[in-house]
Design an enzyme around this catalytic site. Structure first.
Site: not given
Ligand code: DQA
Length: 148
Positions: A11-12, A19, A24, A75, A78, A81, A88, A99, A101-103, A108, A112
């Site tokens: 998501p997002n 964003r 990011y 990725n 959210a 977490h 599963d 896996e 994550h950009l950040s 943070r 997270r």
């Molecule tokens: C994220 C980190 C997550 O905590 C956050 O909810 C995201 C992006 C990242 O790529 O840094 O949506 O997965």
């Protein structure tokens, strides 16, 4: 190499580019996928991408991956977490998964810091922005090569 990789974005992530660019970056999701596709092609591998904001759609897509590809780069955003269902699905599909994550989520908010999904992945890359997806591709290609 003939390797097929699925990138799965939660998501997002479709909002990347605009964003919270301080966290990011300014690259869009299309930019990132294009760069990985280009990088993978040089290694003779192919990439397909799926993004959804909907947990069930992500679960269905991951769950349908067996036989459709050799490995996943995910990725979960959210859902990292919160989602036992995504975890599963990764476990159930039986494919190696990296896996991303950009950040750097550990620098943070405390909520997270935990990933429900990483224990069922072969590894995790975080904190390098879009470049993390290139690193993830190299990691999974290396893993698959060693398995042959
Ligand atoms: C994220 C980190 C997550 O905590 C956050 O909810 C995201 C992006 C990242 O790529 O840094 O949506 O997965």
């Amino acid at each position: 190499m003939n390797v097929r990789i699925r990138i799965v974005s939660g998501p997002n992530l479709a909002l990347l580019g605009t964003r919270e660019p301080g966290i990011y970056g300014r690259e869009t999701l299309d930019d990132i996928v294009r760069a990985v596709t280009h990088h993978a092609a040089a290694a003779g591998a192919s990439v397909e991408h799926f993004q959804s904001d909907v947990e069930g759609d992500l679960v269905r897509h991951i769950g349908s991956s067996r036989g459709m590809c050799d490995g996943l780069i995910i990725n979960p955003a959210a859902y990292t977490h919160t989602s036992v269902a995504v975890r599963d699905a990764i476990s159930a599909c039986g494919l190696p998964c990296v896996e991303v994550h950009l950040s750097n989520t550990h620098s943070r908010e405390p909520f997270r810091h935990e990933s429900l999904t990483v224990p069922v992945c072969i590894g995790q890359i975080m904190g390098f922005g879009g470049y993390g997806y290139i690193l993830a591709f190299d990691a999974i290609a290396h893993y698959l090569n060693q398995k042959r």
